[in-house]
Design a protein around this motif. Structure first.
Motif, short mmCIF file in Angstrom:
data_model
loop_
_atom_site.label_atom_id
_atom_site.label_comp_id
_atom_site.label_asym_id
_atom_site.label_seq_id
_atom_site.Cartn_x
_atom_site.Cartn_y
_atom_site.Cartn_z
N LEU A 76 -7.03 9.58 6.90
CA LEU A 76 -7.29 8.15 7.09
C LEU A 76 -8.37 7.70 6.11
CD1 LEU A 76 -7.37 8.15 10.99
CD2 LEU A 76 -5.46 7.51 9.52
N HIS A 77 -8.26 6.49 5.64
CA HIS A 77 -9.18 5.99 4.61
C HIS A 77 -9.81 4.68 5.05
CE1 HIS A 77 -7.46 8.96 1.87
NE2 HIS A 77 -6.32 8.62 2.42
N MET A 96 0.85 -1.18 0.00
CA MET A 96 0.00 0.00 0.00
C MET A 96 0.89 1.24 0.00
SD MET A 96 -2.94 1.06 2.77
CE MET A 96 -3.33 -0.65 2.98
N LYS A 97 0.71 2.08 -0.97
CA LYS A 97 1.51 3.30 -1.09
C LYS A 97 0.81 4.44 -0.34
CE LYS A 97 3.84 6.12 -4.56
NZ LYS A 97 4.60 6.79 -3.59
N TYR A 98 1.59 5.23 0.32
CA TYR A 98 1.03 6.38 1.02
C TYR A 98 1.54 7.66 0.35
CZ TYR A 98 5.55 5.89 3.32
OH TYR A 98 6.89 5.75 3.56
N SER A 99 0.78 8.72 0.49
CA SER A 99 1.10 9.99 -0.16
C SER A 99 2.16 10.76 0.63
CB SER A 99 -0.16 10.84 -0.27
OG SER A 99 0.15 12.12 -0.78
N THR A 100 3.12 11.32 -0.10
CA THR A 100 4.10 12.22 0.51
C THR A 100 3.92 13.65 -0.03
OG1 THR A 100 5.76 11.71 -1.20
CG2 THR A 100 5.81 10.37 0.82
N GLU A 157 -3.19 18.07 -0.94
CA GLU A 157 -4.06 16.90 -0.90
C GLU A 157 -5.52 17.20 -1.26
OE1 GLU A 157 -3.17 13.90 -0.71
OE2 GLU A 157 -1.20 13.92 0.24
#
Length: 144
Positions: free
Chosen positions: A88-89, A1-5, A82
Motif C-alpha cells: 500500500l502506498h 492509476m496503474k498497479y503492479s502485476t 517487488e
C-alpha cells in the motif's frame, strides 16, 4: 492509476517452469503464456535469479527452480519481484498546508505498516507448491 502485476507474473514464471521441467522455455514462450513482452519476462527472471529462486543460462532455454516448490514462499517471490516496495502506498502529493492532508497520511502510515506485516506473515506461509496444488484443483474443476 496503474498497479503492479510483477508478483503475479513472477509466480506465473516459476509455476510455468515447475509445470514444464523438461521443455525448452524461452522468454518468448513464457511471455506468450503471460501475455506480456519477453523483455518483461527476462527482467523478472533476472530478479528471480538474483534472489536465488531460479537458475538460467543466457542462450539455453532450460530455466530451473533452485529448490523444490514447497521450499519457495510467496514472500520469497514478492521480495524478488517487488524488492522493498510496500503493498500500500501513501499519497505524497496532498496539500502540505492542510491539516488533514498532512496528518491523515501520517495516521494511515501506521495502519499500512500493520497491514504490510500481516500480509508478509501470511505470504511466508504460502508456498509455490500450495499455489500449484490450487492450480491443479482449478484445472480439474474446468474438466468436470
Amino acid at each position: 492509476m496503474k498497479y503492479s502485476t510483477k508478483l503475479s507474473d513472477a509466480v506465473h514464471i516459476l509455476a510455468f517452469i515447475a509445470l514444464h521441467p523438461n521443455d525448452n522455455l524461452t522468454s518468448d514462450k513464457i511471455a506468450e503464456s503471460i501475455r506480456t513482452n519477453p523483455v518483461c519476462v527476462r527482467q523478472l527472471m533476472s530478479a528471480l535469479r538474483k534472489c536465488g529462486l531460479l537458475i538460467s543460462v543466457t542462450g539455453h532455454p532450460r530455466p530451473a527452480l533452485t529448490r523444490e516448490p514447497s521450499d519457495i514462499t510467496l514472500l520469497d517471490v514478492y521480495h524478488a519481484a517487488e524488492g522493498g516496495k510496500p503493498l500500500l502506498h501513501l499519497d505524497t502529493h496532498t496539500n502540505p498546508e492542510c491539516g488533514v492532508g498532512v496528518n491523515i497520511q501520517l495516521a494511515l502510515q501506521d495502519f499500512y505498516q500493520d497491514i504490510q506485516q500481516a500480509a508478509e506473515n501470511r505470504m511466508r506461509e504460502i508456498t509455490l507448491q500450495d499455489i500449484l496444488d490450487r492450480y491443479y484443483i482449478k484445472l480439474e474443476g474446468m474438466h468436470q
